[in-house]
Design an enzyme around this catalytic site. Structure first.
Site, PDB file in Angstrom:
ATOM      1  N   ASP A  27      12.364  22.431   2.648  1.00 37.76           N
ATOM      2  CA  ASP A  27      12.136  22.967   3.990  1.00 37.76           C
ATOM      3  C   ASP A  27      11.412  24.309   3.980  1.00 37.76           C
ATOM      4  O   ASP A  27      11.130  24.872   5.040  1.00 37.76           O
ATOM      5  CB  ASP A  27      13.479  23.114   4.722  1.00 37.76           C
ATOM      6  CG  ASP A  27      14.460  23.992   3.945  1.00 37.76           C
ATOM      7  OD1 ASP A  27      14.899  23.554   2.872  1.00 37.76           O
ATOM      8  OD2 ASP A  27      14.776  25.094   4.414  1.00 37.76           O
ATOM      9  N   VAL A  30       8.244  25.591   6.277  1.00 37.48           N
ATOM     10  CA  VAL A  30       8.316  26.239   7.595  1.00 37.48           C
ATOM     11  C   VAL A  30       8.445  27.751   7.434  1.00 37.48           C
ATOM     12  O   VAL A  30       7.727  28.524   8.081  1.00 37.48           O
ATOM     13  CB  VAL A  30       9.493  25.684   8.424  1.00 37.48           C
ATOM     14  CG1 VAL A  30       9.740  26.552   9.652  1.00 37.48           C
ATOM     15  CG2 VAL A  30       9.207  24.257   8.853  1.00 37.48           C
ATOM     16  N   TYR A 147      25.371  31.927   4.756  1.00 37.84           N
ATOM     17  CA  TYR A 147      25.251  33.029   3.811  1.00 37.84           C
ATOM     18  C   TYR A 147      25.729  34.343   4.423  1.00 37.84           C
ATOM     19  O   TYR A 147      25.560  34.560   5.631  1.00 37.84           O
ATOM     20  CB  TYR A 147      23.785  33.233   3.410  1.00 37.84           C
ATOM     21  CG  TYR A 147      23.109  32.017   2.851  1.00 37.84           C
ATOM     22  CD1 TYR A 147      23.247  31.678   1.504  1.00 37.84           C
ATOM     23  CD2 TYR A 147      22.327  31.207   3.655  1.00 37.84           C
ATOM     24  CE1 TYR A 147      22.616  30.555   0.993  1.00 37.84           C
ATOM     25  CE2 TYR A 147      21.695  30.083   3.158  1.00 37.84           C
ATOM     26  CZ  TYR A 147      21.842  29.764   1.815  1.00 37.84           C
ATOM     27  OH  TYR A 147      21.227  28.646   1.313  1.00 37.84           O
ATOM     28  N   PRO A 148      26.281  35.257   3.602  1.00 35.63           N
ATOM     29  CA  PRO A 148      26.475  36.629   4.050  1.00 35.63           C
ATOM     30  C   PRO A 148      25.106  37.316   3.967  1.00 35.63           C
ATOM     31  O   PRO A 148      24.629  37.618   2.869  1.00 35.63           O
ATOM     32  CB  PRO A 148      27.455  37.211   3.032  1.00 35.63           C
ATOM     33  CG  PRO A 148      27.859  36.083   2.138  1.00 35.63           C
ATOM     34  CD  PRO A 148      26.779  35.056   2.236  1.00 35.63           C
ATOM     35  N   ARG A 149      24.462  37.555   5.092  1.00 38.40           N
ATOM     36  CA  ARG A 149      23.070  38.025   5.038  1.00 38.40           C
ATOM     37  C   ARG A 149      22.726  38.764   6.335  1.00 38.40           C
ATOM     38  O   ARG A 149      22.888  38.215   7.416  1.00 38.40           O
ATOM     39  CB  ARG A 149      22.137  36.841   4.841  1.00 38.40           C
ATOM     40  CG  ARG A 149      20.674  37.192   4.634  1.00 38.40           C
ATOM     41  CD  ARG A 149      19.861  35.934   4.366  1.00 38.40           C
ATOM     42  NE  ARG A 149      20.191  35.309   3.089  1.00 38.40           N
ATOM     43  CZ  ARG A 149      19.725  34.115   2.708  1.00 38.40           C
ATOM     44  NH1 ARG A 149      18.956  33.408   3.512  1.00 38.40           N
ATOM     45  NH2 ARG A 149      20.067  33.626   1.530  1.00 38.40           N
ATOM     46  N   LYS A 178      26.814  24.995   1.745  1.00 40.35           N
ATOM     47  CA  LYS A 178      25.912  25.590   0.757  1.00 40.35           C
ATOM     48  C   LYS A 178      25.925  27.091   0.936  1.00 40.35           C
ATOM     49  O   LYS A 178      25.784  27.596   2.053  1.00 40.35           O
ATOM     50  CB  LYS A 178      24.497  25.049   0.939  1.00 40.35           C
ATOM     51  CG  LYS A 178      23.437  25.751   0.086  1.00 40.35           C
ATOM     52  CD  LYS A 178      22.041  25.358   0.537  1.00 40.35           C
ATOM     53  CE  LYS A 178      20.973  26.221  -0.130  1.00 40.35           C
ATOM     54  NZ  LYS A 178      19.638  26.003   0.467  1.00 40.35           N
ATOM     55  N   GLY A 204      18.270  29.692  -5.911  1.00 44.15           N
ATOM     56  CA  GLY A 204      17.620  30.993  -5.943  1.00 44.15           C
ATOM     57  C   GLY A 204      16.360  31.014  -6.776  1.00 44.15           C
ATOM     58  O   GLY A 204      15.753  29.987  -7.058  1.00 44.15           O
ATOM     59  N   GLY A 229      15.487  24.416  -4.718  1.00 47.32           N
ATOM     60  CA  GLY A 229      14.177  24.100  -4.168  1.00 47.32           C
ATOM     61  C   GLY A 229      13.048  24.669  -4.993  1.00 47.32           C
ATOM     62  O   GLY A 229      12.361  23.965  -5.718  1.00 47.32           O
ATOM     63  N   ARG A 230      12.840  25.996  -4.901  1.00 46.19           N
ATOM     64  CA  ARG A 230      11.676  26.623  -5.523  1.00 46.19           C
ATOM     65  C   ARG A 230      11.583  26.344  -7.020  1.00 46.19           C
ATOM     66  O   ARG A 230      10.496  26.109  -7.552  1.00 46.19           O
ATOM     67  CB  ARG A 230      11.708  28.138  -5.292  1.00 46.19           C
ATOM     68  CG  ARG A 230      11.471  28.552  -3.849  1.00 46.19           C
ATOM     69  CD  ARG A 230      11.507  30.061  -3.703  1.00 46.19           C
ATOM     70  NE  ARG A 230      11.308  30.477  -2.315  1.00 46.19           N
ATOM     71  CZ  ARG A 230      12.274  30.594  -1.433  1.00 46.19           C
ATOM     72  NH1 ARG A 230      13.524  30.307  -1.778  1.00 46.19           N
ATOM     73  NH2 ARG A 230      12.012  30.964  -0.191  1.00 46.19           N
TER      74      ARG A 230
END
Length: 268
Positions: A27, A30, A147-149, A178, A204, A229-230
């Site tokens: 994703d 985007v 996430y804590p963000r 996740k 990450g 992903g990356r």
């Protein structure tokens, strides 16, 4: 669990039926821009499926571009949240799809992104609750990328903070959560013990070599899997990268896949 649409979809999300998960998010197109040439998208999905991933995560438009034959043994998760790295607040997420259209697409699950500690936390929590109610109506599994963000979070790897955000996911009706890996990784076991939901951790950044150690550490400390992903789609060989992760996560592989990492011999 009785035979229901949700039970069938949940079963497809763990390819080996062992309650462990390897999701490959695609994703990023985007938020960050193209991740592969247009002509290479189907080939990337084919590598991911052939490598043994349990599911791919894409937005609804990309889902329509996947040849159905590639998803015979690999689940489809449609991501409903979006933002771009050009916006005034990269932590603000909005809904760009709904559960009903994901049912029409044949999705096995939907996912929603929530940043706890962001300036738009309240709106994101409201969106999660709305999607959870729709998932209950439609028999659709819900994955929360939570996430804590944000500006109020100084250390997103604190175990107590991660335990809080995964607890929120459980309270609001999520099926799989996740999040980030705690630091030090050994303290992720505390987070897992606090959660009634299976926890998968985000892969990450970093090298492909460090990803192996990361995966081993996450699984050894009780996580149910990874979402990477990356470090897959940027790999010179996405299929091989997925094969290595699948062997670590599931403790066994498909024909031709490597054996599980020796450090996990007593942990899986």
């Amino acid at each position: 669990m009785p035979l229901t649409g949700k039970a069938l979809r949940m079963a497809r999300l763990s390819r080996r039926g062992d309650g462990r998960y390897l999701f490959i998010p695609l994703d990023h197109s985007v938020s960050d821009g193209p991740i592969v040439r247009a002509a290479g998208f189907a080939d990337l999905v084919a590598d991911i499926a052939g490598g043994g991933a349990d599911a791919v995560v894409v937005h609804k438009g990309r889902a329509r571009m996947i040849p159905p034959a590639l998803l015979t043994d690999t689940g489809l998760v449609v991501h409903l949240s979006a933002s771009t790295n050009h916006g005034p607040d990269v932590n603000a997420k909005v809904l760009v799809g709904d559960v009903e259209e994901c049912v029409r697409l044949g999705a096995d699950a939907v996912s929603v992104h929530v940043n706890i500690g962001s300036d738009t936390e309240a709106e994101q929590l409201s969106d999660l609750g709305t999607v959870a109610a729709a998932c209950e109506r439609w028999g659709m599994p819900l994955v929360a990328m939570i996430y804590p963000r944000g500006p109020r979070v100084t250390d997103p790897t604190r175990p107590d903070l991660i335990a809080h955000v995964v607890g929120i996911a459980a309270d609001l009706g999520v099926d799989i959560v996740k999040t980030v890996l705690a630091a030090p990784p050994e303290r992720m076991a505390e987070v897992v013990e606090s959660s009634p939901l299976p926890i998968i951790v985000a892969g990450g950044g970093g090298s492909e070599e460090s990803l192996t150690a990361f995966a081993v550490s996450a699984m050894a400390n009780g996580c149910a899997g990874l979402a990477v992903g990356r470090r897959v789609f940027n790999s010179p060989s996405p299929k091989q990268a997925v094969q290595k992760l699948a062997a670590i996560i599931h403790g066994h592989g498909l024909a031709g896949e490597p054996e599980p990492h020796p450090e996990l011999a007593g942990a899986l």
